[in-house]
Write an enzyme that holds these catalytic residues in place. Structure first.
Site, PDB file in Angstrom:
ATOM      1  N   GLY A  49      48.392  39.669  36.642  1.00  0.00           N
ATOM      2  CA  GLY A  49      48.581  40.331  35.392  1.00  0.00           C
ATOM      3  C   GLY A  49      47.813  41.754  35.699  1.00  0.00           C
ATOM      4  O   GLY A  49      48.492  42.858  34.988  1.00  0.00           O
ATOM      5  N   CYS A  50      46.807  41.827  36.324  1.00  0.00           N
ATOM      6  CA  CYS A  50      46.033  42.961  36.441  1.00  0.00           C
ATOM      7  C   CYS A  50      46.887  43.958  37.403  1.00  0.00           C
ATOM      8  O   CYS A  50      46.879  45.048  37.019  1.00  0.00           O
ATOM      9  CB  CYS A  50      44.559  42.655  36.837  1.00  0.00           C
ATOM     10  SG  CYS A  50      43.822  41.728  35.847  1.00  0.00           S
TER      11      CYS A  50
END
Length: 156
Positions: A49-50
């Site tokens: 996600g990051c």
């Protein structure tokens, strides 16, 4: 507890790397008086996600550049940030908040739950701080793929 829009953004001083900052640099919010600042809080370097969120900002950097001083913020150490910046070729700096002072001041160090297990972690949130040092906008619990679009809307 999160700071409120229209109130002064919490001051901080922390190590930073990337962008124009060398590996041993320190910054504080007060040095950016007169400039808009964006603090992008994210859970962890080099996680799916990051990486999605960071690479979207990288890919459309020309739309962000010049609108504000943009910083990623996580509790990862500088060494981890250096690897993340190099691997993903990020054009903006990352702040290391290993002592959790910034995530706590901005109210994003929260209880999370995954697979039934509770743990403390950083909530994916973005704070836009005006040139006057007041909070202009807070994007809470943003989805990595939608973050850039929401941020550009706020920055105008």
């Amino acid at each position: 507890m999160k700071p409120e829009i229209g109130k002064a953004a919490p001051e901080f001083s922390a190590p930073v790397v990337g962008g124009e900052y060398a590996e041993e640099a320190q910054i504080s919010l007060s040095q950016f008086k007169g400039q808009r600042v964006v603090l992008v809080f994210y859970p962890k370097d080099n996680t799916p996600g990051c990486t999605t969120q960071s690479c979207a900002m990288r890919d459309d950097w020309t739309q962000l550049e010049g609108k504000a001083q943009v910083f990623g913020v996580s509790i990862d150490p500088i060494k981890s940030h250096v690897k993340f910046i190099e691997k993903q070729q990020l054009p903006y700096p990352l702040i290391s908040d290993e002592d959790k002072a910034i995530v706590e001041a901005y109210g994003v160090w929260v209880e999370k739950q995954m697979y039934g297990k509770k743990y403390m972690g950083t909530e994916r949130s973005t704070f836009v701080i005006g040139a006057d040092g007041q909070l202009e906008a807070i994007l809470e619990k943003v989805k990595p793929a939608k973050h850039l679009e929401q941020l550009l809307e706020v920055l105008g």
